[in-house]
Design an enzyme around this catalytic site. Structure first.
Site, short mmCIF file in Angstrom:
data_model
loop_
_atom_site.label_atom_id
_atom_site.label_comp_id
_atom_site.label_asym_id
_atom_site.label_seq_id
_atom_site.Cartn_x
_atom_site.Cartn_y
_atom_site.Cartn_z
N GLY A 168 6.85 -48.28 14.63
CA GLY A 168 6.82 -46.84 14.84
C GLY A 168 8.18 -46.25 15.17
N ASN A 195 -0.02 -54.38 2.23
CA ASN A 195 0.50 -55.05 1.03
C ASN A 195 -0.68 -55.74 0.35
OD1 ASN A 195 0.02 -57.46 2.46
ND2 ASN A 195 2.13 -57.55 3.21
N GLY A 214 7.23 -50.95 -6.36
CA GLY A 214 6.81 -49.65 -5.86
C GLY A 214 5.52 -49.70 -5.07
N ASP A 243 8.95 -49.27 6.71
CA ASP A 243 8.98 -48.18 7.68
C ASP A 243 9.56 -46.90 7.06
OD1 ASP A 243 7.96 -49.86 9.70
OD2 ASP A 243 9.96 -50.62 10.15
N GLY A 284 21.94 -54.86 5.96
CA GLY A 284 21.35 -55.26 7.25
C GLY A 284 20.03 -54.58 7.52
#
Length: 313
Positions: free
Chosen positions: A41, A189, A231, A258, A293
């Site tokens: 979050g 997923n 995608g 995220d 990163g």
């Protein structure tokens, strides 16, 4: 009042550094570490900020690591609300090997969390005055030890009662238990989609049928299935559609999920049609893979990819 609230029960202070080579039983001379606030979050709130939006990040905060998280988020201009915990917030480590470009990511377990701590998030949300109820609540990331697997289900019950839209991006039993009335959008997923349907795994040929099964069973109004570099698949009562991004230079997949959620909730807030909502989410997620990163999406990359997706729909 914030129109978007994100909830992170297992935040992390992410520390990253570089070293020439990772070798056993050697003292490794690392570069100056970089500290970033992390956890599902929290990263969604950070990506929303990068995309030009505003949110309030709710999270559990303990010890010096919790204090550091608050300072880093304040420096990024993100509004926060925290619950002080008895145990310290966790710290993760990412080491990049400069000779190979390989990343080594060490994720630490969350601290033991007590009922009087995690319950404060539910109670605050439940008792928000009508004028302060957000339009969207995003619950993202893992649950630390001590938090029951039905935490997101309890959030869904409050969403149903208070009439806000709940977006959930988690995994395992917490995801399975959360699915149901009160959930607006789930972002699994393929492996997590299988779990939602009570299966160990699913093939590409089954994914559309199973996604519609999840929708028809009322487990979520909208399903956005993350397909990695391919995608995402959108499933709703209107049917199935796909958003396939262009090929971009891949630097790191950290934070892509995220960033996708951030793009989705930003577009939902603007009232965009679902296809456009998911296109913008895919654009933000793809943009995050172009940054090194643990850096999240950049707005200019997101807008460029979104424009491409609009032109190639």
């Amino acid at each position: 009042m914030h129109k978007i609230i994100t909830i992170t029960l297992n935040p992390a202070l992410d520390k990253s550094t570089k070293v020439d080579q990772v070798l056993p039983e050697k003292k490794l001379r690392c570069e100056e570490p970089v500290f970033e606030p992390g956890g599902g979050g929290i990263n969604v709130s950070r990506a929303i900020k990068k995309l030009g939006g505003e949110s309030c990040a709710w999270f559990l905060s303990g010890g010096p690591t919790g204090d550091m998280l608050s300072k880093l988020l304040e420096a990024e201009g993100i509004t926060t609300w925290t619950v002080r915990t008895k145990n310290w917030s966790r710290e993760n480590l990412m080491v990049m090997e400069t000779t190979t470009g390989n990343q080594y990511r060490f994720g630490m377990p969350g601290p033991e969390t007590y009922e009087d701590e995690w319950m404060q998030c539910l109670q605050k949300l439940k008792h928000l005055p009508q004028g302060e109820v957000p339009q969207f609540v995003v619950a993202s990331g893992s649950l630390p030890p001590g938090v029951p697997n039905d935490f997101c289900l309890r959030l869904a019950e409050i969403a149903h009662e208070k009439d806000f839209r709940l977006i959930i991006d988690t995994s395992g039993e917490a995801l399975v238990k959360a699915a149901g009335e009160g959930v607006y959008l789930l972002k699994p997923n393929l492996g997590e989609l299988a779990a939602l349907a009570g299966k160990d795994q699913i093939s590409a040929l089954e994914q559309e049928e199973i996604a519609m099964q999840v929708i028809n069973e009322g487990k979520s109004k909208v399903l956005v299935v993350s397909l990695g570099p391919r995608g995402a698949m959108l499933a709703s009562k209107e049917g199935i559609s796909y958003m396939v991004p262009p090929t971009v230079p891949l630097k790191s997949a950290v934070g892509a999920g995220d960033s996708m959620v951030a793009g989705i909730v930003m577009s939902l807030l603007k009232g965009c049609p679902l296809d456009e909502v998911v296109r913008y989410g895919v654009a933000a997620g793809t943009a995050a893979t172009m940054t090194p990163g643990s850096e999240l999406c950049r707005k200019e990359d997101t807008e460029e990819i979104y424009k491409w997706l609009q032109e190639h729909k």
